[in-house]
Design an enzyme around this catalytic site. Sequence first.
Site, PDB file in Angstrom:
ATOM      1  N   ARG A  34       8.131   1.031 -13.889  1.00  8.85           N
ATOM      2  CA  ARG A  34       8.519   2.445 -13.917  1.00  8.85           C
ATOM      3  C   ARG A  34       9.531   2.742 -15.021  1.00  8.85           C
ATOM      4  O   ARG A  34       9.515   3.824 -15.609  1.00  8.85           O
ATOM      5  CB  ARG A  34       9.076   2.871 -12.556  1.00  8.85           C
ATOM      6  CG  ARG A  34       8.000   3.079 -11.506  1.00  8.85           C
ATOM      7  CD  ARG A  34       8.561   3.592 -10.205  1.00  8.85           C
ATOM      8  NE  ARG A  34       7.495   4.038  -9.328  1.00  8.85           N
ATOM      9  CZ  ARG A  34       7.684   4.487  -8.089  1.00  8.85           C
ATOM     10  NH1 ARG A  34       8.916   4.560  -7.600  1.00  8.85           N
ATOM     11  NH2 ARG A  34       6.667   4.880  -7.350  1.00  8.85           N
ATOM     12  N   LYS A 196      -4.279   2.772   6.315  1.00  8.64           N
ATOM     13  CA  LYS A 196      -4.503   3.913   7.202  1.00  8.64           C
ATOM     14  C   LYS A 196      -5.454   4.958   6.635  1.00  8.64           C
ATOM     15  O   LYS A 196      -5.315   5.388   5.491  1.00  8.64           O
ATOM     16  CB  LYS A 196      -3.160   4.600   7.513  1.00  8.64           C
ATOM     17  CG  LYS A 196      -2.157   3.732   8.243  1.00  8.64           C
ATOM     18  CD  LYS A 196      -0.874   4.502   8.488  1.00  8.64           C
ATOM     19  CE  LYS A 196       0.157   3.671   9.233  1.00  8.64           C
ATOM     20  NZ  LYS A 196       1.408   4.447   9.452  1.00  8.64           N
ATOM     21  N   GLY A 349       1.187   1.745  -5.186  1.00  5.80           N
ATOM     22  CA  GLY A 349       1.957   0.548  -5.516  1.00  5.80           C
ATOM     23  C   GLY A 349       1.201  -0.749  -5.349  1.00  5.80           C
ATOM     24  O   GLY A 349       1.281  -1.643  -6.196  1.00  5.80           O
ATOM     25  N   GLY A 372       3.203   8.399  -3.660  1.00  4.21           N
ATOM     26  CA  GLY A 372       2.949   9.564  -2.815  1.00  4.21           C
ATOM     27  C   GLY A 372       2.666  10.818  -3.606  1.00  4.21           C
ATOM     28  O   GLY A 372       1.875  11.670  -3.185  1.00  4.21           O
TER      29      GLY A 372
END
Length: 396
Positions: A34, A196, A349, A372
């Site tokens: 990053r 999920k 990630g 996100g």
Amino acid sequence: MRSLAELDVGGKRTFVRADFNVPLAGKEIADATRIDATLPTIRWVLEHGGRPVLASHLGRPKGQRKPELSLAPVADYLGKALGVPVTLAPDCVGDATEAVVNGAAQGAVVVLENLRFHPEEEKNDEAFSRALARLGDVYVDDAFGAAHRAHASTVGVTAYFRDKAAGLLLAREVEFLSKLLHAPEKPFVAVLGGAKVSDKIGVIENLLSRVQVFCIGGAMAYTFLAALGKPIGRSRVEKDKIDVATETLRRAKEAGVQILLPLDHLAADRPEAGATTTVVGADDFPADLLGVDIGPRTAEAYRREITRARTVLWNGPMGIFEMDAFSRGTMAIADALAASPGTTVVGGGDSVAALRRAGKMDAVTHVSTGGGASLEFLEGRELPGLEALDTPEART
């Protein structure tokens, strides 16, 4: 959004909201991806005579000053990477910090201390936003990973700047993710994994009218397989999302979109190193085992879809890839994307970590730093940090 090229930074304190939220190993940076991603923006500011003032959060200090979450390692890394003097300010607001910023020499860089040492950052507090704005003459947002948060440094502060623009990283993220939503070359294949269904269902729903094939892996595949009545042993399932999975499969069929699910699995007696494993077919899953990776037939089927595609999105691993014994499916996807002739975008990630582990970071078209933020963007949501760059004249 204005581009960086439209911003006059010459001789000006250039407040750059970066995303330096990197993993640490003690006082060392474990992964500088990053930081490296925003170096082009910082260099651009320096080359055009600007005086960079860099702001970021790191970890979750929850509004308290925690020395282990100081941005000192980031400042040290930037000094080496940029080859210019880099000073860590004592805080991100206050008289002492203003003195450091205002006294910085031309060609030097100031890194503000962790924004989240102050609870006002996440509350988007007006007074805190105004205090941050006193540290810059122009504003640049290069923190796509924080663009989905309405915080003081991403939203509140922008109201006090007349001149603001997107950094090079932020602009690139928006460019590539926008193409996925508005102008993807067909066939468009989305490879989605992770734990999920609830994390990815919004993306699936928003991409149903754009994607031709979804390749589903990871634990989320077992919720879809359960919806089809397939045996899944002790594999992880979101029982409260089985109806959602059933409806998604129905809508995809109506739209003529393929949702491919694993044809075979790597099953284990426990999700741990040293586990006993076996490859099982989709209809022959033993009741006492659980899925830890896609099987070889599935990996090959997904590879064929990726090879045919002109656009590929990958978000989420195919299994518990952190363990070597359970990583083959995920690594096969990384290899397939690297060999793809089309536009390839990787986000999340775990997917980025797998790509790095495969040594394929430079072999794909775009690696998103968003996490996100990229998921919410692909869901079609408005991101507060992007909207804030379009705010009108600055407040006084």
